[in-house]
Design a protein around this motif. Structure first.
Motif, PDB file in Angstrom:
ATOM      1  N   PHE A   1      22.067 -16.540   7.795  1.00  0.00           N
ATOM      2  CA  PHE A   1      21.703 -16.710   6.193  1.00  0.00           C
ATOM      3  C   PHE A   1      22.637 -17.828   5.759  1.00  0.00           C
ATOM      4  N   GLY A   2      21.921 -18.972   5.520  1.00  0.00           N
ATOM      5  CA  GLY A   2      22.747 -19.928   4.918  1.00  0.00           C
ATOM      6  C   GLY A   2      23.793 -20.493   5.729  1.00  0.00           C
ATOM      7  N   GLN A   3      23.661 -20.601   7.002  1.00  0.00           N
ATOM      8  CA  GLN A   3      24.641 -21.150   7.913  1.00  0.00           C
ATOM      9  C   GLN A   3      24.942 -22.467   7.431  1.00  0.00           C
ATOM     10  N   PHE A   4      26.222 -23.126   7.592  1.00  0.00           N
ATOM     11  CA  PHE A   4      26.670 -24.266   7.224  1.00  0.00           C
ATOM     12  C   PHE A   4      26.858 -25.138   8.432  1.00  0.00           C
TER      13      PHE A   4
ATOM     14  N   SER B   1      28.000 -18.521   8.656  1.00  0.00           N
ATOM     15  CA  SER B   1      27.920 -18.813   7.060  1.00  0.00           C
ATOM     16  C   SER B   1      29.022 -18.218   6.399  1.00  0.00           C
TER      17      SER B   1
ATOM     18  N   THR C   1      29.037 -16.258   3.811  1.00  0.00           N
ATOM     19  CA  THR C   1      28.726 -14.888   3.590  1.00  0.00           C
ATOM     20  C   THR C   1      29.304 -14.069   4.996  1.00  0.00           C
TER      21      THR C   1
END
Lengths: 425, 419
Positions: B48-51, B56, B58
């Motif tokens: 979720f929302g990996q950069f 991620s 979070t």
């Protein structure tokens, strides 16, 4: 007949309002015998909206299963009684400001001399060190200071920022943390025979519930956090209002305060502040600091009469206007020097640079195997004999498969076979 | 070298998102060695929302100091590994839905047969019993269900409820409760040699955080709570909007996948944080749009498409009742729940079924109900010892225990030293 894991454990509680009482109540629920030491007039939460003398719903909801010891701790006989009692006590929980315990002769060093294996939990608002250590702090102040209010982004009809909803988050979390701390410290005492000093604070806990936003992580922050901080600086330089900025930050809300002008947020000329006065004496301090009068603490005050409501509306408008007429710094200085709990409303992304946060070691540096350096908020509890400590950053996915499997007897061939079969990564 | 009070304790973690990971991170901070078991694709919060792949912010903020062990738990060999590991493990923390652990061979009974003094924390959304036991629950849903959201009473400009943005407090509170539960259980094991099963739930935590509101206390409630809730009931019957209801309660008051919505007769919240759940949300709303994982989120056409969908969905949700949506969400497997008030929870069947409401009797003010303990211990059950004491009720007993005679106590009281 008590039945929790702490049957036979005896706790002496010197706390009030929410965090400490909740923490000790959780321990009482676990079977500990909790002796609540209260001032002779009762702790403030008993007096907050009493429905019969010395009883309020708020107090009753946070103090079940305890015993009450009402005592004037400023008198030497009381101190002597406490000192005699402490020999039979396993745990002390206290939430006074840092200098008060020593003045009352109930600080850790004094009590430890009586009961060497004592577990002593010291819960403060801002931590024992740093420029704000002596500042009184209530949930609303800490939520505002720690970034929660800004994250909530709520405003009332007149554009005032408001406390985020859902409850007194800093207080609640601290209450849990106290219960957790006592549990772990008792486990340690059971294994080693040693007691210790445990510290926690509303600030530490308020930061902890915002892990992701408090954390700085350069490899990821260029996209969001860095841009946000740049915007914040630009907004401040251009004189953009707190409200406009918060709305730009895409979070907005609304609330009505419970404390009239005494427990709420205000817009100022250059920002916003929160004040948190929950006792008559603090309200009086605020009135003196700002030079206004109020019918609120008069003996025959009835908040529901049309006259009272009209008065409150007028007073509220007047104080709002006053607050809007000058800068936050001026009001903070004025209120703080009068002993009124007050805070500016901060953004959490900035607090890892704040000296108060740094002074209490609430920021830790970690190094991730893949993504490099980062800071995070430290464990919310400090312990003098067995300090909690982050043991490293998060692991890359599956980093330790092999070592763990090997530790239980898997050969490298077996591990490879399992990996080939897709049973492990 | 670990330095905390749990040094030498080994924890096997089967959890994801916030509550369980935060709880186990707290244990890791205390010196325990935490082995996090993840599926080969990583737990959802990594993605979720990996950069960068599998990382991620979070996830990294909630899993420091752990070991990561990737196992495909559907495979029997993976299950065997876990069984082989268990003799080395002191504590298991799991946050699957109630039926999953047994299917994977990692339920308490199975693992306890291998390691009799095991401490096993079973964290669920709504508890193991009751009509909601098998529903998926995330913080936002529990916020809605537990009264937290209505308590905040945040209403968007169009009158729809808005989520609490300050903190995922049900998750974080549960995370601390897990650490607390494990610590207390280790103390108990140290004294008695016994392990046990610990249960915690997001719902219990959320209620515990609203203890004063959930509490019923007749002498007070007759003046405020009872008429307020009667008024709200009347308004509900007359078809009042959510905004009007939260306005009467107290009175104060993104994306399509994780948010509250107004319905034709109230409000519902949904919380879908994984690809699989987003698919289910689109199915529930009969939406023909791509998943965010399959598109370029910077593409203006995509941004426009996704933005256009939001008001459509809001209108759609507003066209049916809360009950109708709950039926649809249940059918499709979407995590969702109505937006309740905390006061409604005192006699809610789900709450009652899990023993979360306790009856107490105060010496002065009589019977009352409160939220029960947020943890359940199988070997050492938590039973509140009574209501709160009247001021000074036990002063004599403890001053006496401290060695004072009745005369001295009377003198101290006379002098205003005690009361």
């Amino acid at each position: 007949m008590a039945s929790g894991p702490f049957v036979g454990i005896r706790i002496l509680e010197f706390t009030q309002i929410i965090a400490g009482p909740l923490g000790c109540m959780l321990l009482a629920d676990m079977g500990a015998e909790v002796i609540k030491v209260e001032p002779v007039a009762g702790e403030p939460w008993r007096l907050q909206v009493q429905f019969i003398p010395l009883e309020s719903k708020a107090f009753q909801s946070l103090n079940r299963g305890k015993q009450s010891l009402a005592m004037d701790l400023t008198q030497p006989q009381s101190r002597e009684a406490i000192h005699r009692l402490v020999a039979d006590i396993d745990v002390v929980v206290i939430n006074y400001r840092p200098d008060v315990a020593a003045r009352l002769g109930i600080d850790y060093e004094t009590l430890k001399a009586i009961k060497p294996d004592l577990v002593y939990v010291d819960s403060t608002a801002f931590g024992r060190r740093g420029p704000l250590a002596q500042r009184p702090g209530y949930d609303i102040v800490i939520q505002s200071f720690a970034g929660l209010t800004a994250a909530g982004g709520r405003f009332d009809e007149n554009g005032n920022p408001m406390l985020p909803g859902g409850g007194p988050t800093a207080d609640n979390q601290t209450g849990y943390a106290i219960a957790w701390a006592v549990s772990a410290a008792l486990f340690h005492r059971e294994r080693t025979g040693r007691g210790q000093l445990v510290e926690t604070s509303l600030l530490a806990n308020a930061l902890t519930v915002q892990y992701g936003t408090f954390m700085s992580l350069p490899a990821a922050d260029t996209m969001v956090r860095g841009a946000m901080l740049e915007k914040l600086e630009a907004a401040e330089e251009s004189g953009q209002s707190y409200r406009d900025f918060v709305e730009e930050r895409r979070e907005m809300m609304r609330r009505r305060g419970v404390g009239g002008v005494y427990y709420r947020c205000f817009n100022t000329k250059n920002g916003a502040i929160a004040v948190g006065c929950l006792s008559a004496s603090l309200r009086e301090k605020m009135r003196q600091a700002l030079d206004f009068t109020d019918i609120r603490d008069k003996p025959d005050y009835d908040p529901l009469t049309p006259e009272s409501q009209a008065f409150q509306r007028e007073l509220t408008a007047k104080i709002e206007e006053m607050m809007a007429s000058d800068n936050s710094e001026r009001w903070i200085e004025t209120l703080e020097s009068a002993g009124v709990p007050v805070s500016s409303i901060e953004f959490v992304e900035r607090l890892d640079q704040h000296e108060q946060v740094l002074a209490n070691d609430y920021v830790i540096d970690l190094d991730h195997d893949i993504t490099g350096p980062q800071t995070q908020v430290a464990p919310p509890i400090k312990m003098s004999d067995s300090p909690p400590q982050a043991q490293g950053a998060a692991p890359p996915l599956g980093r330790d498969n092999d070592a763990i499997l090997a530790s239980v007897g898997y050969s490298s061939d077996e591990i490879t076979a399992m990996r080939d079969a897709g049973a492990i990564r | 070298m670990a330095s905390g009070p749990l040094d030498g304790i080994r924890v096997l973690e089967f959890t994801q998102i916030i509550a369980g990971p935060f709880g186990c991170q707290n244990l890791a901070d205390m010196g325990a060695e935490v082995i996090k078991v993840e599926p080969p694709e990583g737990e959802p919060w990594r993605i979720f929302g990996q950069f960068m792949p599998n990382e991620s912010k979070t996830f990294q903020s909630l899993n420091r100091g752990k070991k990561s062990l990737v196992l495909r738990m559907g495979d029997e060999r993976a299950q065997k590994i876990v069984h082989d590991l268990i003799p080395e493990i002191d504590v298991v923390v799991i946050n699957y839905r109630p039926d999953v652990p047994a299917r994977l061979g990692i339920d308490y009974e199975t693992l306890r047969a291998i390691r009799p003094d095991l401490i096993y924390v079973d964290n669920t959304a709504f508890g193991r019993e009751g009509p909601w036991a098998h529903r998926p629950g995330y913080d936002i849903v529990v916020q809605a269900v537990s009264g937290l959201m209505a308590g905040e009473a945040k209403v968007a400009d169009d009158g729809s409820p808005a989520q609490i943005t300050s903190s995922a407090m049900a998750d974080y509170g549960t995370g601390i409760a897990i650490a607390w539960g494990v610590s207390a259980a280790l103390f108990h094991r140290e004294r008695t040699g016994e392990g046990q099963l610990i249960e915690s739930t997001l719902l219990a935590t959320a209620l515990s955080m609203q203890g004063t509101q959930v509490m019923s206390l007749p002498p007070v409630d007759v003046a405020v709570r009872v008429p307020m809730m009667e008024n709200i009931d009347r308004m509900r019957e007359a078809g009042a909007s959510y905004g009007e209801l939260v306005g009467a309660h107290q009175p104060w008051a993104g994306s399509i996948y994780y948010r509250p919505y107004g319905t034709s007769d109230g409000a519902v919240a949904i919380g879908a944080l994984s690809r699989g759940l987003r698919d289910k949300v689109r199915a529930a709303f009969e939406l023909d749009i791509p998943d965010q994982d399959d598109v370029d989120l910077a593409d203006p056409a995509i941004i426009a498409q996704f933005a256009a969908v939001v008001p459509q969905v809001e209108e759609l949700v507003r066209s049916k009742t809360t009950a109708e949506w709950m039926e649809i969400f249940d059918r499709e497997g979407v995590p969702g729940g109505p937006v309740n008030f905390a006061e409604d929870m005192t006699d809610d069947p789900q709450v009652v079924a899990n023993g979360l409401i306790i009856d107490l009797n105060h010496e002065l003010s009589g019977p009352q109900q409160q939220v029960g303990p947020i943890l359940k211990f199988s070997a050492t059950p938590l039973v509140p010892e009574g209501a709160s004491p009247p001021l000074g009720r036990d002063t004599d007993e403890f001053v006496s225990l401290a060695g004072y005679s009745a005369e001295q106590i009377a003198e101290l009281r006379e002098a205003g030293v005690i009361a």
